[in-house]
Design a protein around this motif. Sequence first.
Motif, mmCIF file in Angstrom:
data_model
loop_
_atom_site.group_PDB
_atom_site.id
_atom_site.type_symbol
_atom_site.label_atom_id
_atom_site.label_comp_id
_atom_site.label_asym_id
_atom_site.label_seq_id
_atom_site.Cartn_x
_atom_site.Cartn_y
_atom_site.Cartn_z
ATOM 1 N N SER A 1 -1.559 14.020 -0.265
ATOM 2 C CA SER A 1 -1.123 14.855 0.801
ATOM 3 C C SER A 1 0.164 14.135 1.334
ATOM 4 N N VAL A 2 1.174 15.264 1.861
ATOM 5 C CA VAL A 2 2.151 14.864 2.580
ATOM 6 C C VAL A 2 2.009 13.769 3.610
ATOM 7 N N ASP A 3 0.950 14.268 4.514
ATOM 8 C CA ASP A 3 0.352 13.402 5.760
ATOM 9 C C ASP A 3 0.132 11.985 5.184
ATOM 10 N N ASP A 4 -0.621 12.082 4.276
ATOM 11 C CA ASP A 4 -0.699 10.529 3.604
ATOM 12 C C ASP A 4 0.431 9.965 3.179
ATOM 13 N N ALA A 5 1.350 10.757 2.492
ATOM 14 C CA ALA A 5 2.783 9.921 2.210
ATOM 15 C C ALA A 5 3.460 9.343 3.405
ATOM 16 N N VAL A 6 3.290 10.203 4.365
ATOM 17 C CA VAL A 6 4.086 9.909 5.611
ATOM 18 C C VAL A 6 3.536 8.513 6.276
ATOM 19 N N ALA A 7 2.131 8.735 6.464
ATOM 20 C CA ALA A 7 1.295 7.534 6.809
ATOM 21 C C ALA A 7 1.643 6.298 6.090
ATOM 22 N N ALA A 8 1.709 6.156 5.027
ATOM 23 C CA ALA A 8 1.813 4.933 4.240
ATOM 24 C C ALA A 8 3.285 4.437 4.489
ATOM 25 N N SER A 9 4.194 5.356 4.403
ATOM 26 C CA SER A 9 5.645 5.041 4.401
ATOM 27 C C SER A 9 5.829 4.649 5.871
ATOM 28 N N ARG A 10 5.302 5.415 6.657
ATOM 29 C CA ARG A 10 5.548 4.927 8.201
ATOM 30 C C ARG A 10 5.030 3.543 8.856
ATOM 31 N N SER A 11 3.923 3.221 8.094
ATOM 32 C CA SER A 11 3.179 2.041 8.356
ATOM 33 C C SER A 11 4.167 0.810 7.875
ATOM 34 N N VAL A 12 4.821 1.079 6.787
ATOM 35 C CA VAL A 12 5.577 0.014 6.293
ATOM 36 C C VAL A 12 6.819 -0.001 7.060
ATOM 37 N N ALA A 13 7.344 0.943 7.440
ATOM 38 C CA ALA A 13 8.655 1.226 8.416
ATOM 39 C C ALA A 13 8.262 0.371 9.962
ATOM 40 N N ARG A 14 7.020 0.420 10.186
ATOM 41 C CA ARG A 14 6.779 -0.199 11.297
ATOM 42 C C ARG A 14 6.417 -1.698 11.237
ATOM 43 N N SER A 15 6.539 -2.029 10.024
ATOM 44 C CA SER A 15 6.057 -3.613 10.142
ATOM 45 C C SER A 15 7.327 -4.541 10.356
ATOM 46 N N ASN A 16 7.091 -5.264 11.496
ATOM 47 C CA ASN A 16 8.196 -6.314 11.633
ATOM 48 C C ASN A 16 8.443 -7.140 10.832
ATOM 49 N N LEU A 17 7.246 -7.650 10.178
ATOM 50 C CA LEU A 17 7.283 -8.605 9.139
ATOM 51 C C LEU A 17 8.042 -8.107 7.872
ATOM 52 N N PHE A 18 7.987 -6.781 7.454
ATOM 53 C CA PHE A 18 8.499 -6.409 6.340
ATOM 54 C C PHE A 18 10.067 -6.029 6.707
ATOM 55 N N LYS A 19 10.394 -5.414 7.964
ATOM 56 C CA LYS A 19 11.804 -5.497 8.241
ATOM 57 C C LYS A 19 12.565 -6.861 8.335
ATOM 58 N N ALA A 20 11.812 -7.740 9.004
ATOM 59 C CA ALA A 20 12.590 -9.130 8.961
ATOM 60 C C ALA A 20 12.821 -9.581 7.633
ATOM 61 N N ALA A 21 11.808 -9.234 6.757
ATOM 62 C CA ALA A 21 12.176 -9.732 5.335
ATOM 63 C C ALA A 21 13.489 -9.122 4.721
ATOM 64 N N VAL A 22 13.681 -7.762 4.917
ATOM 65 C CA VAL A 22 14.673 -7.322 4.445
ATOM 66 C C VAL A 22 16.086 -7.648 4.907
ATOM 67 N N PHE A 23 15.762 -7.956 6.326
ATOM 68 C CA PHE A 23 17.101 -8.504 6.826
ATOM 69 C C PHE A 23 17.442 -9.927 6.170
ATOM 70 N N GLY A 24 16.328 -10.560 5.720
ATOM 71 C CA GLY A 24 16.745 -11.967 5.166
ATOM 72 C C GLY A 24 16.834 -11.678 3.653
ATOM 73 N N ASN A 25 17.065 -10.335 3.083
ATOM 74 C CA ASN A 25 17.391 -10.296 1.504
ATOM 75 C C ASN A 25 16.155 -10.734 0.944
ATOM 76 N N ASP A 26 15.040 -10.918 1.522
ATOM 77 C CA ASP A 26 13.662 -11.185 0.805
ATOM 78 C C ASP A 26 12.848 -10.241 0.384
ATOM 79 N N PRO A 27 12.781 -9.979 -0.912
ATOM 80 C CA PRO A 27 11.932 -8.825 -1.506
ATOM 81 C C PRO A 27 10.368 -9.232 -1.601
ATOM 82 N N ASN A 28 9.877 -9.537 -0.177
ATOM 83 C CA ASN A 28 8.596 -9.760 -0.009
ATOM 84 C C ASN A 28 7.643 -8.523 0.126
#
Lengths: 384, 384
Positions: free
Chosen positions: B275-302
């Motif tokens: 569902s669109v809700d599921d797609a939003v939930a999955a994407s939003r959870s990644v968008a809110r992961s500080n660890l993911f966001k810090a990795a992107v800052f470090g150009n780290d494809p983690n």
Amino acid sequence: MSVTAAKGFRASGVTAGLKPSGKPDLALVVNDGPRFDAAAVYTSNRCKANPVLWSEQASADGVVRAVVLNSGGANCYTGQRGFQTTHKTAERVAEKVGIGAIDVVVCSTGLIGVRLFEEKLLAGVDAAAAELDSEGGMAAATAIMTTDTRAKTVAITDAAGFSVGGIAKGAGMLAPGLATMLVVLTTDAIADQEALDAALRNATAETFDRLDTDGCMSTNDTVVLMASGASGIEAEPEALNAAVLAACQSLTAQLHVDAEGAHHDIAITTRGADSVDDAVAASRSVARSNLFKAAVFGNDPNWGRVLAAIGTTDAKFEPADIDVAINDVWVCKAGTPDADVSLVDLTPREVSIVIDLHAGTHEATIWTSDLTHDYVEENSAYST
Amino acid sequence: MSVTAAKGFRASGVTAGLKPSGKPDLALVVNDGPRFDAAAVYTSNRCKANPVLWSEQASADGVVRAVVLNSGGANCYTGQRGFQTTHKTAERVAEKVGIGAIDVVVCSTGLIGVRLFEEKLLAGVDAAAAELDSEGGMAAATAIMTTDTRAKTVAITDAAGFSVGGIAKGAGMLAPGLATMLVVLTTDAIADQEALDAALRNATAETFDRLDTDGCMSTNDTVVLMASGASGIEAEPEALNAAVLAACQSLTAQLHVDAEGAHHDIAITTRGADSVDDAVAASRSVARSNLFKAAVFGNDPNWGRVLAAIGTTDAKFEPADIDVAINDVWVCKAGTPDADVSLVDLTPREVSIVIDLHAGTHEATIWTSDLTHDYVEENSAYST
């Protein structure tokens, strides 16, 4: 004394060579009995690492005789071959210790998506089995460290005479449903699976589950409690619960103060809540606000960010009733500015936020850390 | 041309002196008709600022004739007196423009818990009313900037001949339920409240609601759409929806690239969702992961941090089915490492994450930013 503070346990920690740093990276904890009752709690993340998938099965019957833990790789999203690596690790422990593989819990920590060097891992198991010692608790505690700056151990002795010991690792990715934490607890009390499970779930709900350093939930979290019965003392449920809770409280506090990159250790207490769940929800929402956490790093008593975070929850409250104190200064009373924010001193490392919802009689505390340059630095450079 | 791109509107921006910087801090947008239909969407935060409490009432009847916006203070948690300040602001606008106060929407942005300097605010309204101009859209866009580095404007002309114009402000605290954003949209189409409300809700759900730069939800978010009917063109619902959506898409993209302290603009698309809700939930959870966001800052494809974040949602998927691509390199296929992460180039500012859940046919994209030293710096020093 850590896990070997309880009678009937041996432990060891060795360098298997899984970590490029050459630091100890493999630990083994063995229960020599006479009893082998156990309980375990695992991550609630649906993307579980191979060791978790294995260990959930291994501990399901309430019998665990050994726990093997490696750093240097999470063995998560490594496919079928990764699961086989976990299984072989359990088999090798079983062979060396003289038990069945299905009684071996396996824990791994490190990067996701990287296969473990199987030969090094199995050779490490051999070395760890050879070094098992009733004084080996500290070696095990040291070997499970990743970005931890210090080993985390606990030893509790109950008035009735039984002991609870423990080791823990975890510095980042600490969030509910257990965070990237691996915890091994031991007791020499006589207690069956049911009593151990009740004690462990009660304790984790009030300790590890309320530590939320960065809102990120790991794929590998494991907390295992093994009981050897070696003290010969049958633990009363209340005494067992209290001792396990005390051990978990100590380890949680040690994890909290060692959170990656933290400059402030923050305790967020919500009181006057309609339920404990409401109190947890309000405190956790504040703990996950990057804006709030960055403000604390800057020694800025920006209480508006506390209220903005509470407002995103469905806890029961009236927005105009809320009080907020920062380090004991009530900067907001009934939704209106109260004490001057210049009275708040945020220079000490320990920070207390108290929220009164005026909606009931329940309270709960969530522990978190500030959002710092060091956090960004450590987590932007973790795998590279 | 911004809000004055649509016929029937005048706007202005002045310096009321609410901001210590001395930059423009008060904007006024007035609908001169002949029609005054309107729709509005407000923050879903339960702790709402006084201007939101007022404006929800003012816009409830579907008639808005003016919007006044100030920076330099959110007027949130400022008590009864703060509400009176909002009310007086609406009354002063009404008096100067010759309309009723109940047709004036008030928007404020800035620190929570700080009272506005009422005299300066009201004098600013007088000045803004005196400078109202059918070419004043850019002055208004500039006056609502806070930590924004650039003014955000849009002007769309439909094939049928009507126009939609808009201005927006917002740089931090951008999250769903609208983020700290103030948006004024204007159109000269003839459209009733019902059509405007449908067009606005449809557009915000797919644009502003999917911008989640730091997971923090503001107390002051407001998006207002006013229709003057001055073009004399009755808009077909489809055409109105499309034009309003296009305007919101443009403003969302402008907000995204101006997010506080961001070094990477990240688009996280989940496809193959049930569902669109599921797609939003999955994407939003990644968008809110500080660890993911810090990795992107470090150009780290983690990519392990992507999976760990998805695993915390209740979206429908099998953990072993998931594929993940970073900047078009499929680093994970069916839950197993695939392309070598060294093939991923994270040095460009734009980053694309694509997740395939293999659980259905729906997809959605969430836009976020990386977690950087600049974000920490800006938000640790905001109020001090």
